[in-house]
Design a protein around this motif. Sequence first.
Motif, PDB file in Angstrom:
ATOM      1  N   GLY A 198      19.063 -26.707  10.335  1.00 26.13           N
ATOM      2  CA  GLY A 198      18.420 -27.948   9.904  1.00 26.13           C
ATOM      3  C   GLY A 198      19.182 -29.174  10.332  1.00 26.13           C
ATOM      4  O   GLY A 198      18.585 -30.178  10.764  1.00 26.13           O
ATOM      5  N   LEU A 199      20.521 -29.111  10.253  1.00 25.50           N
ATOM      6  CA  LEU A 199      21.353 -30.251  10.651  1.00 25.50           C
ATOM      7  C   LEU A 199      21.209 -30.531  12.140  1.00 25.50           C
ATOM      8  O   LEU A 199      21.056 -31.688  12.558  1.00 25.50           O
ATOM      9  N   THR A 200      21.241 -29.481  12.952  1.00 22.91           N
ATOM     10  CA  THR A 200      21.086 -29.647  14.402  1.00 22.91           C
ATOM     11  C   THR A 200      19.724 -30.239  14.736  1.00 22.91           C
ATOM     12  O   THR A 200      19.603 -31.115  15.601  1.00 22.91           O
ATOM     13  N   SER A 201      18.696 -29.756  14.052  1.00 19.40           N
ATOM     14  CA  SER A 201      17.342 -30.238  14.291  1.00 19.40           C
ATOM     15  C   SER A 201      17.226 -31.727  14.000  1.00 19.40           C
ATOM     16  O   SER A 201      16.703 -32.490  14.834  1.00 19.40           O
ATOM     17  N   ILE A 202      17.725 -32.159  12.857  1.00 17.84           N
ATOM     18  CA  ILE A 202      17.556 -33.554  12.464  1.00 17.84           C
ATOM     19  C   ILE A 202      18.441 -34.478  13.319  1.00 17.84           C
ATOM     20  O   ILE A 202      18.061 -35.619  13.628  1.00 17.84           O
ATOM     21  N   ILE A 203      19.619 -33.996  13.723  1.00 16.35           N
ATOM     22  CA  ILE A 203      20.479 -34.798  14.607  1.00 16.35           C
ATOM     23  C   ILE A 203      19.808 -34.977  15.966  1.00 16.35           C
ATOM     24  O   ILE A 203      19.796 -36.082  16.525  1.00 16.35           O
ATOM     25  N   CYS A 248      27.675 -30.868  17.717  1.00 15.68           N
ATOM     26  CA  CYS A 248      27.792 -31.011  16.255  1.00 15.68           C
ATOM     27  C   CYS A 248      27.711 -29.649  15.569  1.00 15.68           C
ATOM     28  O   CYS A 248      28.469 -29.368  14.623  1.00 15.68           O
ATOM     29  N   ALA A 249      26.812 -28.782  16.047  1.00 10.82           N
ATOM     30  CA  ALA A 249      26.689 -27.437  15.484  1.00 10.82           C
ATOM     31  C   ALA A 249      27.979 -26.650  15.691  1.00 10.82           C
ATOM     32  O   ALA A 249      28.443 -25.936  14.785  1.00 10.82           O
ATOM     33  N   SER A 250      28.567 -26.780  16.875  1.00  7.08           N
ATOM     34  CA  SER A 250      29.821 -26.078  17.167  1.00  7.08           C
ATOM     35  C   SER A 250      30.956 -26.579  16.279  1.00  7.08           C
ATOM     36  O   SER A 250      31.818 -25.795  15.862  1.00  7.08           O
ATOM     37  N   LEU A 251      30.953 -27.874  15.975  1.00  5.14           N
ATOM     38  CA  LEU A 251      31.969 -28.430  15.072  1.00  5.14           C
ATOM     39  C   LEU A 251      31.835 -27.827  13.675  1.00  5.14           C
ATOM     40  O   LEU A 251      32.843 -27.590  12.997  1.00  5.14           O
ATOM     41  N   PHE A 254      30.819 -19.500  17.803  1.00  9.23           N
ATOM     42  CA  PHE A 254      29.685 -18.895  18.509  1.00  9.23           C
ATOM     43  C   PHE A 254      28.450 -18.829  17.604  1.00  9.23           C
ATOM     44  O   PHE A 254      27.328 -19.115  18.032  1.00  9.23           O
ATOM     45  N   THR A 255      28.683 -18.447  16.348  1.00 11.19           N
ATOM     46  CA  THR A 255      27.562 -18.295  15.410  1.00 11.19           C
ATOM     47  C   THR A 255      26.900 -19.632  15.111  1.00 11.19           C
ATOM     48  O   THR A 255      25.670 -19.741  15.124  1.00 11.19           O
ATOM     49  N   SER A 256      27.693 -20.650  14.855  1.00  7.27           N
ATOM     50  CA  SER A 256      27.115 -21.968  14.573  1.00  7.27           C
ATOM     51  C   SER A 256      26.459 -22.570  15.804  1.00  7.27           C
ATOM     52  O   SER A 256      25.428 -23.238  15.701  1.00  7.27           O
ATOM     53  N   LEU A 257      27.041 -22.326  16.973  1.00  3.01           N
ATOM     54  CA  LEU A 257      26.432 -22.808  18.211  1.00  3.01           C
ATOM     55  C   LEU A 257      25.036 -22.202  18.393  1.00  3.01           C
ATOM     56  O   LEU A 257      24.068 -22.919  18.693  1.00  3.01           O
ATOM     57  N   CYS A 258      24.925 -20.905  18.165  1.00  2.00           N
ATOM     58  CA  CYS A 258      23.622 -20.250  18.317  1.00  2.00           C
ATOM     59  C   CYS A 258      22.676 -20.608  17.171  1.00  2.00           C
ATOM     60  O   CYS A 258      21.456 -20.636  17.366  1.00  2.00           O
ATOM     61  N   GLY A 317      22.628 -23.572  15.997  1.00  2.00           N
ATOM     62  CA  GLY A 317      22.138 -24.854  16.501  1.00  2.00           C
ATOM     63  C   GLY A 317      21.050 -24.681  17.542  1.00  2.00           C
ATOM     64  O   GLY A 317      20.048 -25.403  17.545  1.00  2.00           O
ATOM     65  N   ILE A 318      21.238 -23.689  18.433  1.00  2.00           N
ATOM     66  CA  ILE A 318      20.198 -23.401  19.433  1.00  2.00           C
ATOM     67  C   ILE A 318      18.912 -22.971  18.733  1.00  2.00           C
ATOM     68  O   ILE A 318      17.813 -23.385  19.125  1.00  2.00           O
ATOM     69  N   SER A 319      19.051 -22.165  17.683  1.00  6.44           N
ATOM     70  CA  SER A 319      17.872 -21.765  16.906  1.00  6.44           C
ATOM     71  C   SER A 319      17.180 -22.976  16.297  1.00  6.44           C
ATOM     72  O   SER A 319      15.953 -23.055  16.257  1.00  6.44           O
ATOM     73  N   GLY A 320      17.984 -23.945  15.822  1.00  3.81           N
ATOM     74  CA  GLY A 320      17.411 -25.165  15.266  1.00  3.81           C
ATOM     75  C   GLY A 320      16.634 -25.954  16.303  1.00  3.81           C
ATOM     76  O   GLY A 320      15.564 -26.507  16.013  1.00  3.81           O
ATOM     77  N   ILE A 321      17.146 -25.986  17.532  1.00  4.75           N
ATOM     78  CA  ILE A 321      16.441 -26.681  18.625  1.00  4.75           C
ATOM     79  C   ILE A 321      15.138 -25.958  18.952  1.00  4.75           C
ATOM     80  O   ILE A 321      14.083 -26.594  19.140  1.00  4.75           O
TER      81      ILE A 321
END
Length: 334
Positions: A75-80, A102-105, A223-227, A229-233
């Motif tokens: 959700g955070l990645t999507s809204i950013i 941001c997702a990777s952070l 890796f998990t947060s990065l992916c 984030g990709i899911s959010g996109i």
Amino acid sequence: MKNIIIKYCKNWGFILFILLILEILIIGLVNPTFLNINNLLYSSNDFMHIVIVSIPFTLVLVTGGMDISITSVMGLTSIIFGMLHTFLNIPFFLAIILALICASLCGLINGFLVSNTDINPLVITLGTMFLYRGIAIGIAGSSGAAGYNGITGFSDSFLTLAYGSLGNIPYPLIFIIFLAIIFAIILHKTRLGRQYYLVGVNKDVASYSGIAVKFTITTAYIFTSLCAGISGIILTSYFTSARSDLGSDALLPTLTSVVLGGASINGGSGFIVNTVIACFFIGYLKQGLMSVGISSDVSQIIVGILLILTVTSKIIISKIRLIMLNNKILNKVI
């Protein structure tokens, strides 16, 4: 020939694949349209975000960790991304890169806290889940996009991420195949992958062996947060809107898929290919149930029961194996 059959029957990934085929055939008997190859390919778009995040989530479980903040990261990645692309007029490709950073952070924060404290990873990621969700809701509220519609008005070129295809194969499915190959190589063919397993078996022994335990754990969470984030996109493209609540129901099927694929919640075991097969098994199970008139709420209950049964059966099997091993040792001594 007999030995080959026995070998495959002992392979949990092969058994899962057979169960997946049987599941599709059984649902197809009830609803023949379900067996249409195009329906199977494009209906997989509904759960591609689960597959994407489940693949690196396997790494986290292999190390003996847990990350329940993935839904908030989506959700955070999507809204950013929506803010950067729509309100700041940043090109969507650059906006995607910045949102994924941001997702990777988020993953870096999770990994740093887990690897540098003795607090249970479940507790840490529970806290960061609320933290990231709160940030996402705050950003959405400040931009006037807190409602159900979220941020809209994306270009057709961005929407092709979820709806485009190469021939009859959707782009998300192509990306899944690429991602699965990459992480299968990392986990099963590299030094870092072996370190994930060693850390999951025993962190102290891994540390005494010269393994950078903190670095190894942190990379799994990144890796998990990065992916995630990709899911959010992908979800943003799929729903044609950026919202802070996208992916909020992804945790249960993700965790169930990884555990059903053979990963242990205690660490030390897990297989990428098995995870992918399990994701499709659960994804098509939910799709099939809805195609025969069963609501999504009931399918969630079934997935929850499947998770409980999987974990319970693993505990029982491990205890039986331990008893058999002890009896074998006693017989040799006697």
